[in-house]
Design a protein around this motif. Structure first.
Motif, mmCIF file in Angstrom:
data_model
loop_
_atom_site.group_PDB
_atom_site.id
_atom_site.type_symbol
_atom_site.label_atom_id
_atom_site.label_comp_id
_atom_site.label_asym_id
_atom_site.label_seq_id
_atom_site.Cartn_x
_atom_site.Cartn_y
_atom_site.Cartn_z
ATOM 1 N N SER A 16 0.848 -1.180 0.000
ATOM 2 C CA SER A 16 0.000 0.000 0.000
ATOM 3 C C SER A 16 0.892 1.243 0.000
ATOM 4 N N GLU A 17 0.288 2.383 -0.263
ATOM 5 C CA GLU A 17 1.062 3.626 -0.350
ATOM 6 C C GLU A 17 1.677 4.019 0.983
ATOM 7 N N SER A 18 1.146 3.526 2.092
ATOM 8 C CA SER A 18 1.706 3.881 3.399
ATOM 9 C C SER A 18 3.094 3.282 3.632
ATOM 10 N N MET A 19 3.529 2.375 2.759
ATOM 11 C CA MET A 19 4.878 1.808 2.901
ATOM 12 C C MET A 19 5.954 2.872 2.753
ATOM 13 N N THR A 20 5.659 3.964 2.071
ATOM 14 C CA THR A 20 6.619 5.070 1.957
ATOM 15 C C THR A 20 7.026 5.537 3.347
ATOM 16 N N TYR A 21 6.044 5.745 4.223
ATOM 17 C CA TYR A 21 6.316 6.215 5.580
ATOM 18 C C TYR A 21 6.910 5.105 6.440
ATOM 19 N N ILE A 22 6.444 3.899 6.224
ATOM 20 C CA ILE A 22 6.925 2.780 7.030
ATOM 21 C C ILE A 22 8.385 2.484 6.730
ATOM 22 N N ARG A 23 8.791 2.579 5.469
ATOM 23 C CA ARG A 23 10.211 2.361 5.122
ATOM 24 C C ARG A 23 11.114 3.360 5.838
ATOM 25 N N LEU A 24 10.689 4.619 5.866
ATOM 26 C CA LEU A 24 11.474 5.646 6.571
ATOM 27 C C LEU A 24 11.557 5.324 8.063
ATOM 28 N N PHE A 25 10.452 4.898 8.619
ATOM 29 C CA PHE A 25 10.417 4.534 10.032
ATOM 30 C C PHE A 25 11.332 3.339 10.313
ATOM 31 N N VAL A 26 11.270 2.310 9.479
ATOM 32 C CA VAL A 26 12.110 1.123 9.662
ATOM 33 C C VAL A 26 13.592 1.502 9.564
ATOM 34 N N ALA A 27 13.941 2.353 8.621
ATOM 35 C CA ALA A 27 15.338 2.802 8.492
ATOM 36 C C ALA A 27 15.789 3.527 9.766
ATOM 37 N N GLN A 28 14.894 4.325 10.335
ATOM 38 C CA GLN A 28 15.205 5.026 11.583
ATOM 39 C C GLN A 28 15.407 4.026 12.724
ATOM 40 N N LEU A 29 14.560 3.013 12.800
ATOM 41 C CA LEU A 29 14.711 1.981 13.828
ATOM 42 C C LEU A 29 16.045 1.258 13.692
ATOM 43 N N GLU A 30 16.407 0.918 12.452
ATOM 44 C CA GLU A 30 17.669 0.197 12.224
ATOM 45 C C GLU A 30 18.868 1.014 12.684
ATOM 46 N N LYS A 31 18.820 2.323 12.519
ATOM 47 C CA LYS A 31 19.918 3.188 12.987
ATOM 48 C C LYS A 31 19.930 3.310 14.504
ATOM 49 N N LEU A 32 18.750 3.473 15.101
ATOM 50 C CA LEU A 32 18.664 3.670 16.550
ATOM 51 C C LEU A 32 18.939 2.403 17.345
ATOM 52 N N PHE A 33 18.525 1.261 16.803
ATOM 53 C CA PHE A 33 18.630 -0.012 17.528
ATOM 54 C C PHE A 33 19.342 -1.056 16.659
ATOM 55 N N PRO A 34 20.638 -0.870 16.383
ATOM 56 C CA PRO A 34 21.335 -1.765 15.451
ATOM 57 C C PRO A 34 21.421 -3.224 15.926
#
Length: 147
Positions: free
Chosen positions: A66-84
């Motif tokens: 769905s189109e909301s994956m645009t926001y979710i991808r950004l969120f997941v990338a942020q999680l990966e940086k914060l919690f490696p």
């Protein structure tokens, strides 16, 4: 062992669910406004050991994202940086809102409370995401979702 945390990510608010430390029982954790989610997670992960974060992966009936994956991808990338050191995984979330609403109705929660507490659907959706993940991981199949 450490807990598994599931997130039903939305543009306004997010539902959260978590397992016990043995990763057997899922339960609702909270509903958090999206703009407060990262701070909430930083605080929670500083107090509790979490080995995996599951994020709902919204798909359409034809399996396209769905189109909301645009926001979710950004969120997941942020999680990966914060919690490696924490594994981040996308989990199919089709029909979780429908199942959550059905669960709330079947639990006898009145219409007025359902309308007032929209976050309850988000939190229960996160529990369903987590239940589905645990069932598939443990070889129990998946929760059967309506067609």
């Amino acid at each position: 062992m450490a807990r598994i945390l599931a997130i039903d990510y939305g543009r306004k608010r997010c539902g959260l669910a978590v397992t016990d430390v043995l990763q057997i029982t899922p339960g609702g954790l909270a509903t958090v406004r999206t703009h407060e989610l990262v701070a909430y997670l930083q605080s929670y992960l500083s107090r509790e050991a979490v080995e995996r974060i599951l994020v709902g992966h919204p798909r359409q009936m034809n399996h396209q994202e769905s189109e909301s994956m645009t926001y979710i991808r950004l969120f997941v990338a942020q999680l990966e940086k914060l919690f490696p050191s924490v594994a981040i995984e996308l989990v199919d979330e089709r029909f979780t809102s429908t199942l959550a609403q059905r669960t709330i109705r079947e639990a006898g929660i009145g219409k007025i409370r359902r309308q007032a507490d929209k976050g309850l659907v988000d939190e229960i959706s996160a529990v369903i995401i987590l239940q589905s993940y645990l069932a598939s991981r443990d070889g129990l199949g998946t929760i059967h979702l309506p067609d």
